[in-house]
Motif scaffolding. Structure first.
Motif, PDB file in Angstrom:
ATOM      1  N   LEU A  50       0.826  -1.209   0.000  1.00 30.76           N
ATOM      2  CA  LEU A  50       0.000   0.000   0.000  1.00 30.76           C
ATOM      3  C   LEU A  50       0.859   1.258   0.000  1.00 30.76           C
ATOM      4  CD1 LEU A  50      -2.780  -1.001   2.574  1.00 30.76           C
ATOM      5  CD2 LEU A  50      -3.098  -0.572   0.124  1.00 30.76           C
ATOM      6  N   GLU A  51       1.882   1.265   0.841  1.00 27.00           N
ATOM      7  CA  GLU A  51       2.744   2.449   0.916  1.00 27.00           C
ATOM      8  C   GLU A  51       3.513   2.653  -0.382  1.00 27.00           C
ATOM      9  OE1 GLU A  51       5.732   4.618   4.085  1.00 27.00           O
ATOM     10  OE2 GLU A  51       5.293   2.480   4.301  1.00 27.00           O
ATOM     11  N   GLU A  52       3.982   1.549  -0.982  1.00 25.41           N
ATOM     12  CA  GLU A  52       4.698   1.669  -2.247  1.00 25.41           C
ATOM     13  C   GLU A  52       3.785   2.230  -3.336  1.00 25.41           C
ATOM     14  OE1 GLU A  52       7.043  -1.172  -5.486  1.00 25.41           O
ATOM     15  OE2 GLU A  52       6.199  -2.034  -3.662  1.00 25.41           O
ATOM     16  N   THR A  53       2.523   1.793  -3.341  1.00 23.34           N
ATOM     17  CA  THR A  53       1.554   2.298  -4.319  1.00 23.34           C
ATOM     18  C   THR A  53       1.375   3.805  -4.166  1.00 23.34           C
ATOM     19  OG1 THR A  53       0.374   0.197  -4.384  1.00 23.34           O
ATOM     20  CG2 THR A  53      -0.837   2.142  -5.115  1.00 23.34           C
ATOM     21  N   LEU A  54       1.280   4.271  -2.933  1.00 21.98           N
ATOM     22  CA  LEU A  54       1.117   5.703  -2.682  1.00 21.98           C
ATOM     23  C   LEU A  54       2.345   6.487  -3.140  1.00 21.98           C
ATOM     24  CD1 LEU A  54      -0.496   5.451   0.859  1.00 21.98           C
ATOM     25  CD2 LEU A  54      -1.625   6.300  -1.211  1.00 21.98           C
ATOM     26  N   LEU A  55       3.522   5.939  -2.885  1.00 25.28           N
ATOM     27  CA  LEU A  55       4.753   6.629  -3.272  1.00 25.28           C
ATOM     28  C   LEU A  55       4.894   6.682  -4.789  1.00 25.28           C
ATOM     29  CD1 LEU A  55       7.233   5.174  -0.621  1.00 25.28           C
ATOM     30  CD2 LEU A  55       6.285   7.483  -0.699  1.00 25.28           C
ATOM     31  N   LEU A  56       4.517   5.601  -5.470  1.00 23.92           N
ATOM     32  CA  LEU A  56       4.588   5.584  -6.929  1.00 23.92           C
ATOM     33  C   LEU A  56       3.607   6.573  -7.551  1.00 23.92           C
ATOM     34  CD1 LEU A  56       4.953   1.760  -7.656  1.00 23.92           C
ATOM     35  CD2 LEU A  56       6.702   3.539  -7.947  1.00 23.92           C
ATOM     36  N   ALA A  57       2.543   6.877  -6.836  1.00 29.81           N
ATOM     37  CA  ALA A  57       1.558   7.850  -7.319  1.00 29.81           C
ATOM     38  C   ALA A  57       1.921   9.269  -6.923  1.00 29.81           C
ATOM     39  CB  ALA A  57       0.177   7.495  -6.790  1.00 29.81           C
ATOM     40  N   ASP A  58       3.148   9.469  -6.401  1.00 30.39           N
ATOM     41  CA  ASP A  58       3.673  10.794  -6.060  1.00 30.39           C
ATOM     42  C   ASP A  58       2.934  11.469  -4.910  1.00 30.39           C
ATOM     43  OD1 ASP A  58       5.805  10.885  -7.815  1.00 30.39           O
ATOM     44  OD2 ASP A  58       4.580  11.620  -9.466  1.00 30.39           O
ATOM     45  N   VAL A  59       2.382  10.669  -4.001  1.00 34.06           N
ATOM     46  CA  VAL A  59       1.723  11.259  -2.837  1.00 34.06           C
ATOM     47  C   VAL A  59       2.756  11.893  -1.909  1.00 34.06           C
ATOM     48  CG1 VAL A  59       0.342  10.748  -0.774  1.00 34.06           C
ATOM     49  CG2 VAL A  59      -0.250   9.708  -2.970  1.00 34.06           C
ATOM     50  N   GLY A  60       3.966  11.323  -1.882  1.00 34.39           N
ATOM     51  CA  GLY A  60       5.008  11.845  -1.007  1.00 34.39           C
ATOM     52  C   GLY A  60       5.141  10.999   0.245  1.00 34.39           C
ATOM     53  N   ALA A  61       6.338  10.981   0.823  1.00 28.87           N
ATOM     54  CA  ALA A  61       6.621  10.109   1.967  1.00 28.87           C
ATOM     55  C   ALA A  61       5.787  10.483   3.194  1.00 28.87           C
ATOM     56  CB  ALA A  61       8.108  10.161   2.299  1.00 28.87           C
ATOM     57  N   GLY A  62       5.731  11.785   3.521  1.00 32.17           N
ATOM     58  CA  GLY A  62       4.998  12.201   4.719  1.00 32.17           C
ATOM     59  C   GLY A  62       3.518  11.877   4.652  1.00 32.17           C
ATOM     60  N   PRO A  63       2.798  12.353   3.620  1.00 29.56           N
ATOM     61  CA  PRO A  63       1.374  12.034   3.512  1.00 29.56           C
ATOM     62  C   PRO A  63       1.098  10.539   3.383  1.00 29.56           C
ATOM     63  CG  PRO A  63       1.927  13.887   2.104  1.00 29.56           C
ATOM     64  CD  PRO A  63       3.216  13.338   2.610  1.00 29.56           C
ATOM     65  N   SER A  64       1.992   9.793   2.708  1.00 30.68           N
ATOM     66  CA  SER A  64       1.797   8.346   2.580  1.00 30.68           C
ATOM     67  C   SER A  64       1.844   7.679   3.937  1.00 30.68           C
ATOM     68  CB  SER A  64       2.873   7.741   1.664  1.00 30.68           C
ATOM     69  OG  SER A  64       2.757   8.219   0.353  1.00 30.68           O
ATOM     70  N   GLY A  65       2.823   8.055   4.754  1.00 27.42           N
ATOM     71  CA  GLY A  65       2.921   7.485   6.100  1.00 27.42           C
ATOM     72  C   GLY A  65       1.696   7.798   6.943  1.00 27.42           C
ATOM     73  N   GLU A  66       1.205   9.036   6.829  1.00 32.50           N
ATOM     74  CA  GLU A  66       0.012   9.421   7.586  1.00 32.50           C
ATOM     75  C   GLU A  66      -1.208   8.612   7.160  1.00 32.50           C
ATOM     76  OE1 GLU A  66      -0.644  13.603   7.272  1.00 32.50           O
ATOM     77  OE2 GLU A  66       1.433  14.113   7.775  1.00 32.50           O
TER      78      GLU A  66
END
Length: 409
Positions: free
Chosen positions: A128-144
């Motif tokens: 899930l986190e990798e998917t968010l990062l690949l979609a350019d959500v960013g590390a901080g918002p992805s973690g949240e």
């Protein structure tokens, strides 16, 4: 004796001609200097003497008659040319939602697929986190987002697809932040004299809203200015365009073409490399004198170094604000550039006082998370998004419609 007279004439006439020519040149130089002084006397300190030229929308050319055709009355080209009627901006984002849905965006489809599994392992959460990062959500918002989803899944035991979708929608919408003010400041403002008193009789009582558009070349900045003019015309606003990108030869021509299509005049320089601040100032002054609602100023997209950018944009801002206050500074970003675009955005945000973001090339992209990342990084809202190549493919950003598009609703 006759020879002496002839000799004198041969020697003297050229001298007389030379003296007369010099006198004429001196007179012309004094006249030019006087004209130059008069033209620059009213220009604020810091702006060069290179003035912008107002270009009215070009009239449509009459079609040539075919041989033997019946003679028809030719159009009156002294009147305003026929112009296009832009489509209303309302509802445009629905098209983006449809395109995002059809693109199978991993930010929606893959997240829902993983969250609907019976038991979520650590590998699932990493996916899930990798998917968010690949979609350019960013590390901080992805973690949240991952932390919030973990809590809800653990506490509520959410498994049903409808509940999972509702939960994910709620969390994504919170990250996009619907509470941000995404309206454009395009209303004229009351105009006061330098001492704060009301303008004298016969002077304009309002100043147009001045929107400065910044960003690097290649992001669709000049095209965005033209499309924004169409949005404003569709809303019934009157507009003047300022072609202050004087370093790219085609920029002024491109902007003038956009303006002509909807009956909007353009202020531009007659030569490449002219002072951008002078053109911007003349555009704003034209807007004031004509009593228009909005002046849109396109700027150069060079990103050589922060100091040079700061000097150029700072000068433009100082010169403009002596004639009318700045209402908006819009930063145009290419949604497909991801984190590289964010690096550019940081520089512009530091030097230009950005008030809103325009994301271009967002149609159908799997990189929709850039909306979240850029807002978090810059602390300013995404106000407009580019949906495609069409002239009316620029829309006000709607957080709920955007998230629903990502989720395939």
């Amino acid at each position: 004796m006759d020879n002496d007279i002839l000799t004198a004439l041969i020697v003297g006439v050229p001298s007389i001609i030379a003296i007369a020519t010099a006198a004429v040149l001196v007179g012309r130089r004094r006249s030019t200097d006087s004209d130059h002084e008069a033209a620059t006397r009213s220009r604020p300190e810091g702006a060069s003497s290179s003035t912008g030229t107002l270009v009215e929308p070009r009239p449509a050319e009459a079609e040539p008659e075919a041989p033997g055709a019946e003679v028809e009355e030719l159009p009156d080209l002294s009147q305003a040319p026929p112009v296009e009627t832009p489509a209303p901006a309302t509802g445009r984002l629905a098209r983006l939602r449809d395109r995002l849905s059809r693109s199978g965006s991993p930010l929606g489809a893959r997240l829902l697929t993983v969250l609907s599994r019976d038991h979520l392992t650590e590998d699932d959460w990493d996916e899930l986190e990798e998917t968010l990062l690949l979609a350019d959500v960013g590390a901080g918002p992805s973690g949240e987002l991952i932390d919030a989803l973990r809590t809800q899944v653990r506490v509520q035991g959410v498994r049903e697809p409808a509940h999972v979708r509702a939960m994910l929608r709620e969390q994504l919408l919170a990250l996009v932040d619907p509470s941000l003010d995404r309206s454009l400041a395009t209303a004229p403002t009351p105009r006061a004299a330098a001492d704060g008193a009301a303008p004298a009789e016969g002077e304009p009582s309002t100043s147009p809203a001045v929107v400065l558009v910044v960003g690097v070349n290649g992001t669709g900045k000049t095209t965005t200015v033209g499309k924004l003019a169409r949005v404003l015309v569709a809303e019934g606003r009157t507009v003047v365009l300022g072609a202050a990108d004087t370093f790219r030869a085609a920029a002024a021509d491109q902007l003038e073409t956009w303006g002509s299509r909807v009956g909007v005049p353009t202020v531009r320089s007659e030569r490449d490399g002219a002072d951008p601040a002078a053109v911007a100032f003349d555009a704003v002054r034209t807007g004031v004198s004509r009593g228009v609602d909005v002046v849109l100023v396109d700027t150069a997209g060079r990103l050589q170094n922060k100091a040079g950018l700061m000097d150029e944009l700072g000068k433009i801002t100082r010169v403009i604000t002596r004639e009318a206050p700045l209402s908006e500074v819009l930063l145009v970003l290419d949604a497909t550039t991801g984190q590289n675009g964010l690096n550019q955005a940081r520089v512009f945000a530091e030097v230009a006082g950005v008030t809103g973001i325009v994301l271009t090339k967002l149609d159908g992209t799997a990189k929709g998370g850039i909306v979240i990342a850029v807002q978090r990084e810059l602390g300013v809202p995404v106000k407009l998004v580019g949906l495609g190549e069409g002239p009316d493919d620029l829309a006000p950003f709607d957080p709920e419609a955007f998230v629903d598009g990502l989720l395939g609703d």
